[in-house]
Motif scaffolding. Sequence first.
Motif, PDB file in Angstrom:
ATOM      1  N   VAL A  45      10.395 -13.011  11.764  1.00  0.00           N
ATOM      2  CA  VAL A  45       9.360 -13.929  12.230  1.00  0.00           C
ATOM      3  C   VAL A  45       9.742 -14.413  13.623  1.00  0.00           C
ATOM      4  N   LEU A  46       8.851 -14.190  14.592  1.00  0.00           N
ATOM      5  CA  LEU A  46       9.087 -14.638  15.961  1.00  0.00           C
ATOM      6  C   LEU A  46       8.502 -16.024  16.216  1.00  0.00           C
ATOM      7  N   HIS A  47       7.351 -16.311  15.580  1.00  0.00           N
ATOM      8  CA  HIS A  47       6.669 -17.594  15.784  1.00  0.00           C
ATOM      9  C   HIS A  47       5.789 -17.864  14.583  1.00  0.00           C
ATOM     10  N   PHE A  48       5.718 -19.146  14.199  1.00  0.00           N
ATOM     11  CA  PHE A  48       4.793 -19.527  13.138  1.00  0.00           C
ATOM     12  C   PHE A  48       4.230 -20.902  13.409  1.00  0.00           C
ATOM     13  N   SER A  49       2.914 -21.029  13.240  1.00  0.00           N
ATOM     14  CA  SER A  49       2.227 -22.321  13.269  1.00  0.00           C
ATOM     15  C   SER A  49       1.060 -22.214  12.297  1.00  0.00           C
ATOM     16  N   GLU A  50       0.315 -23.287  12.130  1.00  0.00           N
ATOM     17  CA  GLU A  50      -0.822 -23.229  11.206  1.00  0.00           C
ATOM     18  C   GLU A  50      -1.965 -22.361  11.738  1.00  0.00           C
ATOM     19  N   LYS A  51      -1.848 -21.905  12.994  1.00  0.00           N
ATOM     20  CA  LYS A  51      -2.883 -21.048  13.582  1.00  0.00           C
ATOM     21  C   LYS A  51      -2.413 -19.632  13.908  1.00  0.00           C
ATOM     22  N   GLU A  52      -1.090 -19.374  13.846  1.00  0.00           N
ATOM     23  CA  GLU A  52      -0.609 -18.049  14.237  1.00  0.00           C
ATOM     24  C   GLU A  52       0.720 -17.708  13.585  1.00  0.00           C
ATOM     25  N   LEU A  53       0.821 -16.440  13.161  1.00  0.00           N
ATOM     26  CA  LEU A  53       2.086 -15.858  12.704  1.00  0.00           C
ATOM     27  C   LEU A  53       2.352 -14.647  13.576  1.00  0.00           C
ATOM     28  N   GLN A  61       4.947  -5.864  18.027  1.00  0.00           N
ATOM     29  CA  GLN A  61       4.705  -7.126  17.333  1.00  0.00           C
ATOM     30  C   GLN A  61       3.364  -7.084  16.620  1.00  0.00           C
ATOM     31  N   MET A  62       3.240  -7.927  15.617  1.00  0.00           N
ATOM     32  CA  MET A  62       1.985  -8.119  14.894  1.00  0.00           C
ATOM     33  C   MET A  62       1.658  -9.595  14.964  1.00  0.00           C
ATOM     34  N   ILE A  63       0.408  -9.910  15.356  1.00  0.00           N
ATOM     35  CA  ILE A  63      -0.026 -11.292  15.468  1.00  0.00           C
ATOM     36  C   ILE A  63      -1.168 -11.513  14.489  1.00  0.00           C
ATOM     37  N   VAL A  64      -0.977 -12.452  13.577  1.00  0.00           N
ATOM     38  CA  VAL A  64      -2.022 -12.834  12.635  1.00  0.00           C
ATOM     39  C   VAL A  64      -2.513 -14.205  13.059  1.00  0.00           C
ATOM     40  N   SER A  65      -3.821 -14.325  13.306  1.00  0.00           N
ATOM     41  CA  SER A  65      -4.385 -15.610  13.703  1.00  0.00           C
ATOM     42  C   SER A  65      -5.299 -16.125  12.604  1.00  0.00           C
ATOM     43  N   GLY A  66      -5.465 -17.441  12.564  1.00  0.00           N
ATOM     44  CA  GLY A  66      -6.323 -18.039  11.556  1.00  0.00           C
ATOM     45  C   GLY A  66      -6.240 -19.548  11.586  1.00  0.00           C
ATOM     46  N   GLU A  67      -6.583 -20.159  10.468  1.00  0.00           N
ATOM     47  CA  GLU A  67      -6.568 -21.611  10.317  1.00  0.00           C
ATOM     48  C   GLU A  67      -5.816 -21.972   9.047  1.00  0.00           C
ATOM     49  N   GLN A  68      -5.104 -23.068   9.074  1.00  0.00           N
ATOM     50  CA  GLN A  68      -4.372 -23.591   7.918  1.00  0.00           C
ATOM     51  C   GLN A  68      -3.451 -22.538   7.299  1.00  0.00           C
ATOM     52  N   LEU A  69      -2.776 -21.776   8.147  1.00  0.00           N
ATOM     53  CA  LEU A  69      -1.865 -20.734   7.658  1.00  0.00           C
ATOM     54  C   LEU A  69      -0.604 -21.361   7.075  1.00  0.00           C
ATOM     55  N   VAL A  70      -0.157 -20.806   5.968  1.00  0.00           N
ATOM     56  CA  VAL A  70       1.046 -21.271   5.280  1.00  0.00           C
ATOM     57  C   VAL A  70       1.816 -20.045   4.815  1.00  0.00           C
ATOM     58  N   ILE A  71       3.117 -20.026   5.050  1.00  0.00           N
ATOM     59  CA  ILE A  71       3.964 -18.962   4.508  1.00  0.00           C
ATOM     60  C   ILE A  71       4.363 -19.391   3.100  1.00  0.00           C
ATOM     61  N   GLU A  78       9.605  -8.980   4.002  1.00  0.00           N
ATOM     62  CA  GLU A  78       8.309  -9.259   3.390  1.00  0.00           C
ATOM     63  C   GLU A  78       7.889 -10.694   3.663  1.00  0.00           C
ATOM     64  N   VAL A  79       6.561 -10.885   3.840  1.00  0.00           N
ATOM     65  CA  VAL A  79       5.996 -12.216   4.041  1.00  0.00           C
ATOM     66  C   VAL A  79       4.701 -12.315   3.251  1.00  0.00           C
ATOM     67  N   LEU A  80       4.511 -13.428   2.553  1.00  0.00           N
ATOM     68  CA  LEU A  80       3.244 -13.730   1.899  1.00  0.00           C
ATOM     69  C   LEU A  80       2.624 -14.896   2.658  1.00  0.00           C
ATOM     70  N   LEU A  81       1.455 -14.641   3.257  1.00  0.00           N
ATOM     71  CA  LEU A  81       0.769 -15.619   4.100  1.00  0.00           C
ATOM     72  C   LEU A  81      -0.541 -16.012   3.438  1.00  0.00           C
ATOM     73  N   GLU A  82      -0.844 -17.315   3.443  1.00  0.00           N
ATOM     74  CA  GLU A  82      -2.109 -17.810   2.910  1.00  0.00           C
ATOM     75  C   GLU A  82      -2.781 -18.696   3.935  1.00  0.00           C
ATOM     76  N   GLY A  83      -4.084 -18.811   3.830  1.00  0.00           N
ATOM     77  CA  GLY A  83      -4.898 -19.616   4.736  1.00  0.00           C
ATOM     78  C   GLY A  83      -6.179 -18.865   5.034  1.00  0.00           C
ATOM     79  N   ARG A  84      -6.885 -19.286   6.066  1.00  0.00           N
ATOM     80  CA  ARG A  84      -8.090 -18.561   6.497  1.00  0.00           C
ATOM     81  C   ARG A  84      -7.691 -17.596   7.603  1.00  0.00           C
TER      82      ARG A  84
END
Length: 98
Positions: A45-53, A61-71, A78-84
């Motif tokens: 994991v390089l960066h994590f916030s509630e809007k980006e992983l 790199q892989m960038i996942v964007s969204g809202e209310q993201l939670v690991i 392995e990573v399990l990500l939830e949110g919008r």
Amino acid sequence: MKRWSRRLRQLAGGVLDLPQDVVLEVPRITMIGHLQMYIENHRGVLHFSEKELRLLLTNGQMIVSGEQLVIRAILPEEVLLEGRIGGVKFLETGPQSS
């Protein structure tokens, strides 16, 4: 040399019936709607916030964007990500080979 190595891995994967994600060292992504994402074969994991992983991959790199993201779970590869989840983007680094 890198191109030859990749072709050899593809050939070996076909002969040995190995999954392409393992042979090509790319992430395997499983999504349930836009609410949950399970990512395998990342390098950290390089960066994590509630809007980006942002995950490190073998070739970028892989960038996942969204809202209310939670690991919800994290393991070495392995990573399990939830949110919008709103989007996924890949940034490739280094010379491209085919």
